[in-house]
Design an enzyme around this catalytic site. Structure first.
Site, PDB file in Angstrom:
ATOM      1  N   ARG A 140      58.059  -3.386  37.651  1.00 55.82           N
ATOM      2  CA  ARG A 140      57.147  -2.606  38.484  1.00 55.82           C
ATOM      3  C   ARG A 140      57.150  -1.152  38.072  1.00 55.82           C
ATOM      4  NH1 ARG A 140      58.868  -0.167  42.822  1.00 55.82           N
ATOM      5  NH2 ARG A 140      60.384  -1.784  43.377  1.00 55.82           N
ATOM      6  N   TYR A 168      29.957   3.356  44.119  1.00 52.70           N
ATOM      7  CA  TYR A 168      30.300   1.932  44.161  1.00 52.70           C
ATOM      8  C   TYR A 168      30.653   1.516  45.589  1.00 52.70           C
ATOM      9  CZ  TYR A 168      33.399  -2.132  43.715  1.00 52.70           C
ATOM     10  OH  TYR A 168      34.020  -3.343  43.891  1.00 52.70           O
ATOM     11  N   ASP A 226      34.415   8.476  37.718  1.00 54.01           N
ATOM     12  CA  ASP A 226      34.474   7.032  37.468  1.00 54.01           C
ATOM     13  C   ASP A 226      33.607   6.760  36.237  1.00 54.01           C
ATOM     14  OD1 ASP A 226      34.131   4.269  37.409  1.00 54.01           O
ATOM     15  OD2 ASP A 226      34.120   4.073  39.588  1.00 54.01           O
ATOM     16  N   LYS A 258      35.916  -4.386  33.772  1.00 49.64           N
ATOM     17  CA  LYS A 258      34.572  -4.371  33.211  1.00 49.64           C
ATOM     18  C   LYS A 258      34.607  -4.220  31.685  1.00 49.64           C
ATOM     19  CE  LYS A 258      33.399  -4.410  37.612  1.00 49.64           C
ATOM     20  NZ  LYS A 258      34.547  -4.010  38.415  1.00 49.64           N
TER      21      LYS A 258
END
Length: 434
Positions: A69, A121, A204, A229
């Site tokens: 982690r 978004y 973004d 994406k």
């Protein structure tokens, strides 16, 4: 050729990139940074490190990794590669783009104020309005950031307050592909009399990828991506990432990355790094096909409006031309009247009632090559109705304001044969009876 290893090649470098890597060309960095030959075996592709923990020779004496982690070789490799492509010094990977948004906002003080582009978004809008406002008391002002410079300046200047800690830009916006002038917003924020010296500007860059646009080069403090994406590009990973040069803020985000724990798996990082290697080739193909399809749609009698920044008809065409990277502009293609490839996303409005979803439903239900699905950026072409799918979480009145009616269709152009995609759209439009 081997790009010299960066700080994180043999230890947990938290996504650092050094000057040696930044001097190489785009595809050279995409292929070699983070993929240095394995020291133990000579493997040219990094092995997948699935271990959740790492042996220590003594207390605190380890080889750069303690617990997955906190740091993992595959995550470190991807973070360094993406940072190199975006021109940043630090990269941080997360389990999703939404996790990036949440972590960035968690780095802001409680009671902060955000100025965000209004056509944002849907997931980001949801987090701003239904999560951050409840958990941190953060308030968001949504501002129209495209249009005439004087109008944008007036709106942005009016929105900034003394408690504003973050300005959030998405360009092109999703799904109406409005183009925001990043240098203009940066100038307005930096020169605003009430703006704190600590105010941060986030862009973004999911729609463009670092191939087409590098926001850090235009003055942004942080660039974020839904890695799901274009960066990964194969519709088989859900991930997010942030890249920045601010070491203090990067340290804070890395602390939150570890503390909150919204980290990607080693296998997802391995897949995303693989995706980066073909990013330049894929983005060229996406752009070339998208430009041809946008021109086809613009000439179709059943299409009311085509929204593609590479077309001269787009109101943000000149801003898009200024912000596109030199490499992407040089790679083309260009069309008639100054049209140029500007990413693989197209939105268009069919000639039907924005309040009636029937025609769009018929169109979308009669396609064979395009897949009706949310998301974008994969090698396959996707198509969707934002008003009922990706932006269903946006309040109706806000959807109306930014022009998301039932006649607005969003297309993610893949890398299939362009002629096949055009024939498929012709079939769908005909079936809709438009």
């Amino acid at each position: 050729m081997t790009v010299p290893a960066t700080n994180g090649a043999s230890s947990n470098g938290n996504g650092h990139v050094d000057d040696h890597a930044s001097a190489a060309g785009f595809s050279t960095k995409a292929i070699h940074v983070g993929s240095e030959p394995n020291a133990a075996t000579g493997a040219v592709i990094p092995p997948i490190s699935l271990s959740s923990t790492f042996a220590q020779d003594g207390i605190g004496n380890h080889k750069g990794y303690e617990y997955s982690r906190s740091g993992n070789p595959n995550r470190d490799s991807f973070e360094r590669a993406l940072a190199a492509l975006e021109g940043g010094s630090r990269g941080l990977a997360f389990s999703s783009g939404s996790a990036v948004t949440a972590t960035v906002l968690n780095s802001m003080p409680s009671g902060s104020h955000i100025v965000s582009v209004n056509d944002v978004y849907g997931g980001t809008y949801r987090y701003f309005t239904k999560v951050a406002t409840v958990s941190q008391g953060i308030q968001t002002t949504f501002v129209e950031m495209d249009g005439a410079e004087a109008d944008v300046s007036e709106r942005v200047n009016a929105a900034i307050r003394k408690e504003t800690s973050l300005v959030w830009i998405e360009t092109p916006t999703n799904p109406t592909l409005r183009v925001v002038d990043i240098p203009l917003i940066v100038k307005l924020v930096r020169n605003h009399p009430n703006a704190s010296k600590d105010i941060k500007i986030v862009v973004d860059n999911t729609f463009m990828s670092p191939w087409f646009q590098n926001p850090l080069a235009h003055g942004a403090d942080l660039v974020m991506h839904s890695v799901t994406k274009y960066l990964n590009g194969h519709s088989d990973v859900v991930m997010g990432a942030a890249v920045l040069n601010d070491e203090a803020w990067a340290d804070r985000l890395a602390f939150l990355q570890n503390s909150i724990g919204a980290i990607p798996s080693p296998f997802d990082c391995w897949l995303a790094l693989r995706g980066l290697k073909t990013l330049a080739l894929r983005m060229k193909a996406h752009g070339e096909s998208a430009l041809a399809i946008a021109q086809f749609l613009e000439a179709h009698p059943s299409v009311e409006t085509v929204i593609y920044p590479g077309l001269p008809s787009h109101p943000g065409h000149q801003v898009a031309r200024r912000q596109i990277t030199k490499r992407a502009a040089a790679a083309g293609p260009t069309g008639e009247n100054g049209a140029f490839a500007y990413g693989g996303m197209i939105s268009f409005r069919i000639k039907s009632d924005p309040a009636d979803d029937g025609p769009a439903d018929k169109l979308l239900s009669n396609l064979n090559v395009f897949t009706l699905a949310e998301s974008l950026g994969g090698v396959e072409s996707l198509i969707e109705l934002p008003s009922k799918m990706t932006h269903g979480s946006v309040a109706l009145e806000d959807r109306i304001k930014i022009g998301i009616g039932h006649n607005l269709i969003r297309v993610s152009v893949g890398i299939e044969e362009t002629a096949d995609l055009i024939k498929d759209l012709e079939r769908g439009i005909k079936a809709a009876g438009l």
